[in-house]
Design an enzyme around this catalytic site. Structure first.
Site, PDB file in Angstrom:
ATOM      1  N   CYS A 198      42.337  39.338  28.646  1.00 47.16           N
ATOM      2  CA  CYS A 198      42.460  40.177  29.839  1.00 47.16           C
ATOM      3  C   CYS A 198      43.057  41.511  29.397  1.00 47.16           C
ATOM      4  O   CYS A 198      44.174  41.546  28.866  1.00 47.16           O
ATOM      5  CB  CYS A 198      43.349  39.508  30.885  1.00 47.16           C
ATOM      6  SG  CYS A 198      43.579  40.514  32.383  1.00 47.16           S
ATOM      7  N   CYS A 226      39.644  46.825  35.589  1.00 43.89           N
ATOM      8  CA  CYS A 226      39.457  45.786  34.580  1.00 43.89           C
ATOM      9  C   CYS A 226      39.441  46.470  33.218  1.00 43.89           C
ATOM     10  O   CYS A 226      38.515  47.225  32.899  1.00 43.89           O
ATOM     11  CB  CYS A 226      38.148  45.040  34.822  1.00 43.89           C
ATOM     12  SG  CYS A 226      37.793  43.771  33.589  1.00 43.89           S
ATOM     13  N   ASN A 259      36.300  38.330  26.857  1.00 40.07           N
ATOM     14  CA  ASN A 259      36.254  38.576  28.299  1.00 40.07           C
ATOM     15  C   ASN A 259      34.844  39.086  28.596  1.00 40.07           C
ATOM     16  O   ASN A 259      34.504  40.221  28.253  1.00 40.07           O
ATOM     17  CB  ASN A 259      37.293  39.638  28.631  1.00 40.07           C
ATOM     18  CG  ASN A 259      37.831  39.577  30.035  1.00 40.07           C
ATOM     19  OD1 ASN A 259      38.646  40.410  30.411  1.00 40.07           O
ATOM     20  ND2 ASN A 259      37.411  38.624  30.858  1.00 40.07           N
ATOM     21  N   ASN A 289      34.766  40.718  40.745  1.00 37.42           N
ATOM     22  CA  ASN A 289      35.256  39.488  40.153  1.00 37.42           C
ATOM     23  C   ASN A 289      34.176  38.410  40.196  1.00 37.42           C
ATOM     24  O   ASN A 289      33.189  38.521  40.935  1.00 37.42           O
ATOM     25  CB  ASN A 289      36.495  38.989  40.896  1.00 37.42           C
ATOM     26  CG  ASN A 289      37.703  39.866  40.657  1.00 37.42           C
ATOM     27  OD1 ASN A 289      38.017  40.205  39.517  1.00 37.42           O
ATOM     28  ND2 ASN A 289      38.385  40.247  41.730  1.00 37.42           N
ATOM     29  N   GLU A 315      43.254  34.370  35.436  1.00 38.85           N
ATOM     30  CA  GLU A 315      42.820  35.573  36.144  1.00 38.85           C
ATOM     31  C   GLU A 315      42.489  35.324  37.613  1.00 38.85           C
ATOM     32  O   GLU A 315      41.728  34.405  37.948  1.00 38.85           O
ATOM     33  CB  GLU A 315      41.605  36.197  35.463  1.00 38.85           C
ATOM     34  CG  GLU A 315      41.951  37.039  34.256  1.00 38.85           C
ATOM     35  CD  GLU A 315      40.892  38.077  33.950  1.00 38.85           C
ATOM     36  OE1 GLU A 315      40.479  38.816  34.873  1.00 38.85           O
ATOM     37  OE2 GLU A 315      40.465  38.156  32.781  1.00 38.85           O
ATOM     38  N   ARG A 316      43.060  36.164  38.450  1.00 45.20           N
ATOM     39  CA  ARG A 316      42.721  36.191  39.868  1.00 45.20           C
ATOM     40  C   ARG A 316      41.269  36.636  40.007  1.00 45.20           C
ATOM     41  O   ARG A 316      40.833  37.560  39.351  1.00 45.20           O
ATOM     42  CB  ARG A 316      43.640  37.177  40.589  1.00 45.20           C
ATOM     43  CG  ARG A 316      43.406  37.314  42.068  1.00 45.20           C
ATOM     44  CD  ARG A 316      44.293  38.389  42.678  1.00 45.20           C
ATOM     45  NE  ARG A 316      43.897  39.738  42.272  1.00 45.20           N
ATOM     46  CZ  ARG A 316      44.389  40.849  42.812  1.00 45.20           C
ATOM     47  NH1 ARG A 316      45.301  40.789  43.754  1.00 45.20           N
ATOM     48  NH2 ARG A 316      43.976  42.026  42.386  1.00 45.20           N
TER      49      ARG A 316
END
Length: 336
Positions: free
Chosen positions: A228, A91, A20, A82, A218-219
């Protein structure tokens, strides 16, 4: 790239937590991160036209404790955006990267080894478990928010807010052949989650060794990511709940409005969920019990620990939720 109001010559750093990945900016001194726009951030995170990342993290200065005003101190402030340029919620992997970045930039934890950092209006704690010989890699544990609600969705999946909203779906087929983008996008934009701006979506497969294999849409990234952090926490908590519900001395009751209530000698505590399609634990006070889960994402392994017990009002809650996993410093550069 067009700076969109950000001074040219701005240094940046790239880190990843179990795959990530994030661009990080230092706003603790004169370097700053002022003038950031959503358009600039989205282009910065673009994997073809920019640096490429799942999100942007800006690390700001900390604040000392003030007994007079009652303000708690923290070692640094973290702002997360984001990949689409919009401000994000907590996050997990990004927070772990931010802790290592802060240490690399010369910041120090006021409480020896125990980092405190501000995200939004909440202070979180973290610790660097270990660092490699060359300091490029580390293992970091962060404390995640308590969770007292796991809700069934209209499609029969699980929904939990583990600092960010997540749907957890167990799949009968192999994860390797699953079209995560198509399936995840459908759930992410489902009208059931419209009021909260959509949700992250996790697809889970339990391996024969007990490990939970996961893939996440992921949004904000609007795509699958290699891992995530908050999603791993959500998956672990749902799986712990399922274990409790399926234990030999527990039973599942289907109440009105499709509520699912678990009760019995092993699982006790008053039902703290009153919303439609909620999952709760009720009856007597729950005895605290520690649980551990290993979540295998495509980019690495994440460990989640939690204590399932009751709060002061007898309501069931997952406390001491901790997320542990790898962090790696990738490279640094300068924005032109």
């Amino acid at each position: 790239m067009d700076d969109g109001g950000v001074d040219s010559g701005l240094p940046f750093w790239k880190y990843h937590g179990a795959g990530n990945d994030f661009v990080l900016l230092d706003a603790t001194g004169t370097i700053g991160g002022d003038g950031l726009t959503s358009d600039f951030i989205s282009r910065l995170c673009d994997r073809h036209l920019g640096v490429g990342a799942d999100g942007l993290i800006v690390v700001g200065s900390g604040r000392s404790s003030d007994a007079t005003s009652g303000n708690d101190g923290y070692d640094f402030e973290m702002s997360y955006y984001n990949a689409d340029g919009r401000p994000g919620t907590l996050c997990g992997n990004g927070s772990r990267c931010a802790v290592v970045f802060a240490e690399d930039r010369g910041l120090s934890a006021a409480n020896s080894g125990a980092w405190r950092f501000l995200v939004g209006d909440r202070i979180h704690e973290a610790s660097v478990v270990r660092r490699s010989f060359n300091n490029e890699e580390a293992e970091v544990t962060i404390e995640m928010p308590d969770v007292c609600q796991i809700r069934l969705t209209t499609s029969g999946d699980y929904f939990v807010d583990a600092g960010s909203p997540h749907v957890v779906r167990y799949v009968g087929e192999s994860l390797d052949g699953l079209d995560v983008h198509t399936s995840g996008r459908l759930v992410r934009h489902d009208q059931e989650f419209r009021e909260i701006g959509g949700t992250n979506v996790n697809f889970v497969e339990r391996g024969r060794d007990g490990a939970l294999r996961a893939r996440t849409f992921e949004r904000g990234v609007e795509a699958e990511t290699l891992a995530c952090g908050s999603g791993a926490a959500a998956i672990a908590l749902v799986d712990i709940f399922r274990e409790i519900a399926q234990s030999a001395d527990s039973r599942v009751e289907h109440a009105k409005d499709n509520d699912v209530i678990v009760s019995g000698s092993h699982v006790t505590g008053k039902n703290c969920f009153s919303s439609h399609n909620s999952v709760g634990l009720h009856d007597k006070e729950m005895k605290p019990e520690n649980h551990k889960r290993l979540v295998e994402a495509r980019g690495g392994k994440l460990k989640v620990e939690a204590t399932c017990g009751s709060d002061q009002n007898g309501k069931p809650v997952f406390r001491n939720v901790r997320l542990t996993g790898p962090v790696k410093r990738v490279f640094r550069g300068t924005l032109f």
